[in-house]
Motif scaffolding. Structure first.
Motif, PDB file in Angstrom:
ATOM      1  N   ARG A 200      -0.897  -2.326  -0.933  1.00  0.00           N
ATOM      2  CA  ARG A 200      -0.215  -1.266  -1.694  1.00  0.00           C
ATOM      3  C   ARG A 200       1.081  -1.786  -2.313  1.00  0.00           C
ATOM      4  O   ARG A 200       1.403  -1.470  -3.461  1.00  0.00           O
ATOM      5  CB  ARG A 200       0.070  -0.064  -0.782  1.00  0.00           C
ATOM      6  CG  ARG A 200      -1.174   0.680  -0.327  1.00  0.00           C
ATOM      7  CD  ARG A 200      -0.821   2.060   0.210  1.00  0.00           C
ATOM      8  NE  ARG A 200       0.098   1.989   1.345  1.00  0.00           N
ATOM      9  CZ  ARG A 200      -0.295   1.911   2.621  1.00  0.00           C
ATOM     10  NH1 ARG A 200      -1.590   1.870   2.917  1.00  0.00           N
ATOM     11  NH2 ARG A 200       0.587   1.876   3.608  1.00  0.00           N
ATOM     12  N   CYS A 203       0.209  -3.975  -5.257  1.00  0.00           N
ATOM     13  CA  CYS A 203      -0.252  -3.148  -6.381  1.00  0.00           C
ATOM     14  C   CYS A 203       0.936  -2.570  -7.149  1.00  0.00           C
ATOM     15  O   CYS A 203       0.944  -2.546  -8.390  1.00  0.00           O
ATOM     16  CB  CYS A 203      -1.152  -2.022  -5.885  1.00  0.00           C
ATOM     17  SG  CYS A 203      -2.839  -2.524  -5.484  1.00  0.00           S
ATOM     18  N   GLU A 307       5.859  -0.667   3.345  1.00  0.00           N
ATOM     19  CA  GLU A 307       5.578  -0.888   1.932  1.00  0.00           C
ATOM     20  C   GLU A 307       6.836  -0.915   1.071  1.00  0.00           C
ATOM     21  O   GLU A 307       7.060  -1.847   0.295  1.00  0.00           O
ATOM     22  CB  GLU A 307       4.624   0.212   1.459  1.00  0.00           C
ATOM     23  CG  GLU A 307       4.305   0.190  -0.006  1.00  0.00           C
ATOM     24  CD  GLU A 307       3.418   1.369  -0.408  1.00  0.00           C
ATOM     25  OE1 GLU A 307       3.278   1.603  -1.616  1.00  0.00           O
ATOM     26  OE2 GLU A 307       2.884   2.051   0.510  1.00  0.00           O
TER      27      GLU A 307
END
Length: 357
Positions: A200, A203, A307
């Protein structure tokens, strides 16, 4: 008669960090003992001959090893994290067995560029200490290994990772006017949860126009991790440490999980952060931070990754990349000087002892 030196380590497996350190060792051996014959125990002898222009024998062929030791003048356990039982006790026993074999032939034994540990059992510690106490010289690459050796009454020199002395001068300059590039050096060891978090985060960086460049330091092990991430990334197909070093120079920031990805990043003055799976990663980071007077972000590979923290730290490294490059160059000089001086001292000891041949 010219001396013959047998060199053992994790060679011929396509691990470019270990091969880079071996290249430095063989270069210095040729300077110190110009007519020495070098025989490397290798998983892939043909690859070793191509990369290092040495002789090589199959590391699994006991008869070939026996013949090499019979005609040897000395035995070297070369650079790497060889004396540890975290990977497997079998690997530790292999290298200790070679040391014992060489010492039974009354060969002078030298350990060059070693990282000692982790050793998870008292029995492993006793085995390693016994072999190293009988060695003529032990040159370690980090302070924790130095302290361990001193505590076990071992004649030891403190140096740095030999890959720091790689051929950085051959690397070209970065191009301008292009997307930001994030170099990735990953290896097995991340949980599925952390792989999802990392996916994630990457991305999001792709959405922010980062290009991903995958830098496999041990392709057979590392490429499956990239496949698990299933993200668009250009993959560097290196056939030598030199090619990987050139590729490292082309990226803006490195997220590294392998020790030598961080060493190569330092040599190329590329800002880096780390996922640590082994104390040697944290030891190297602390050393660099101490010299460049700047903290570098890292996370435990066995802990829970976050993240947004990954994203923000990588973006900060990119934003401050020019300043960080200068700070990393500031750390390069003392580390390379320490690596060079300790290795030259070890070469002097070996040359004097082997001068009778």
């Amino acid at each position: 008669m010219a001396p013959t030196l047998v060199i053992a380590g994790y060679y011929g497996f396509g691990n470019w960090g270990d091969e880079a350190a071996l290249a430095v060792l063989t270069e210095h051996l040729r300077r110190a003992i110009p007519h020495a014959r070098l025989i490397v125990l290798s998983h892939d002898p043909a690859q070793t001959v191509r990369l290092h222009s040495t002789d090589a024998v199959n590391r699994w062929n006991l008869l070939e090893i026996h013949r090499a030791l019979e005609r040897a003048s000395g035995f070297i356990l070369g650079p790497g994290s060889l004396l540890q039982d975290a990977t497997s006790t079998r690997s530790l026993l292999y290298y200790l067995g070679l040391l014992r074999w060489a010492q039974r032939y009354d060969l002078p034994t030298y350990l060059i560029g070693q990282g000692i540990g982790p050793l998870r059992s008292g029995r492993s510690e006793r085995w390693v200490a016994k072999r190293l106490q009988r060695a003529r010289l032990v040159l370690v690459r980090d302070r924790a290994s130095f302290r361990w050796a001193k505590a076990h009454n071992i004649n030891v020199l403190l140096g740095e990772d030999l890959a720091l002395l790689g051929e950085a001068s051959a690397v070209g300059e970065r191009g301008e006017g292009r997307n930001a590039t994030l170099g990735l050096s990953l290896r097995p060891g991340l949980s599925q949860e952390n792989l999802c978090v990392l996916r994630r985060a990457l991305c999001t960086l792709i959405e922010k126009n980062f290009k991903l460049v995958f830098l496999p330091f041990h392709a057979d092990q590392d490429l499956p991790v990239l496949n698990e991430l299933a993200l668009p990334a250009s993959v560097v197909e290196a056939h030598s440490p030199h090619e990987l070093l050139r590729a490292m120079q082309s990226v803006d920031v490195v997220l590294g999980m392998r020790l030598h990805s961080l060493v190569f990043a330092l040599v190329c003055a590329v800002p880096f952060c780390a996922l640590s799976y082994d104390p040697k990663i944290e030891s190297f980071l602390r050393r660099v931070e101490e010299l460049c007077e700047r903290s570098l972000p890292w996370w435990s590979a066995s802990g829970a990754l976050h993240e947004h923290e990954l994203i923000s730290q990588i973006l900060e490294l990119y934003a401050q990349r020019d300043e960080l490059r200068e700070r990393l160059r500031q750390a390069q000089t003392p580390l390379q000087t320490a690596a060079r001086h300790s290795l030259e001292e070890a070469m002097h000891v070996m040359a004097n002892e082997l001068s009778v041949f």
